[in-house]
Write an enzyme that holds these catalytic residues in place. Structure first.
Site: not given
Length: 231
Positions: A59, A96, A125, A206, A209
């Protein structure tokens, strides 16, 4: 009246045949020249296909939460289009994505795009899920081997884990990238987020990012390692 025309008709027919015999070659030549003029000339040589930079990321490279033109990969593509004629960028990043997913997709992307440079930005991830370090390393190793076997240069982009993952895990995670770069002799950018990592305002809600306004910093950071490969 009819008799007179009956006498002249053979002579007229002969005269017409004679004129046509003289004009036909000229008419055919004119038609040929016209057709040639209307047919586009073929290029002496076909233009060389642009060399591709293939980005395999998660991402952070797919531009999560951003418009298509705002991410660091898109900004890099714009820079390459302006400053490196004959190059293009293919962004095959997926939000992801894990190293296992990248390892499963790499051969297809290499076959499809035939890149001259492969940028591998994967592993975050894996780390956030606490996956075994040996598994992450094996997947990245496979991707690097496949890219090199295709004839492409490789840029490996590393990541760092937050301290709450534990000292041994976070250190081992970072060491994976260093060891693989050294083992395979490929270019390494140790930490993608280095220019912005300590700035909370550089991240979306979040806290994972980066926001759009700092993407140029990431582009410039990656460029330091990528530009030497575009020669």
């Amino acid at each position: 009246m009819n008799q007179r025309y009956a006498v002249l008709r053979p002579g007229i027919q002969w005269a017409i045949s004679w004129v046509l015999a003289l004009l036909l070659p000229a008419m055919l030549a004119l038609a040929s020249a016209t057709a040639a003029a209307q047919t586009p000339a073929k290029a002496a040589t076909a233009p060389a296909a642009a060399r591709a930079v293939l980005v395999m990321g998660d991402s952070l490279s797919a531009g999560y939460g951003l418009s298509a033109s705002q991410g660091w990969v898109a900004l890099t593509a714009d820079r390459i289009a302006r400053t490196k004629p004959g190059w293009r960028v293919v962004n095959a990043s997926i939000s992801g994505e894990t190293t296992a997913g990248g390892a499963a997709r790499i051969d297809g992307e290499l076959h499809r795009n035939k890149p001259a440079v492969v940028v591998i930005e994967l592993g975050a991830n894996d780390g956030l899920r606490g996956l075994p370090l040996s598994q992450t390393r094996a997947n990245l190793d496979r991707m690097i081997r496949s890219a090199k076997a295709s004839g492409a240069k490789v840029l490996l982009i590393g990541m760092r884990m937050p301290p709450n993952m534990g000292r041994d895990y976070t250190q081992g995670f970072a060491d994976n990238f260093n060891a693989l770069a050294k083992q395979h002799g490929v270019a390494l950018l140790p930490f993608l987020l280095e220019p912005i990592a300590t700035d909370r305002n550089a991240f979306q809600a979040d806290n994972l990012h980066p926001v759009a306004s700092v993407q140029p910093k990431l582009r410039d950071h990656v460029w330091t390692a990528l530009a030497p490969l575009l020669r």
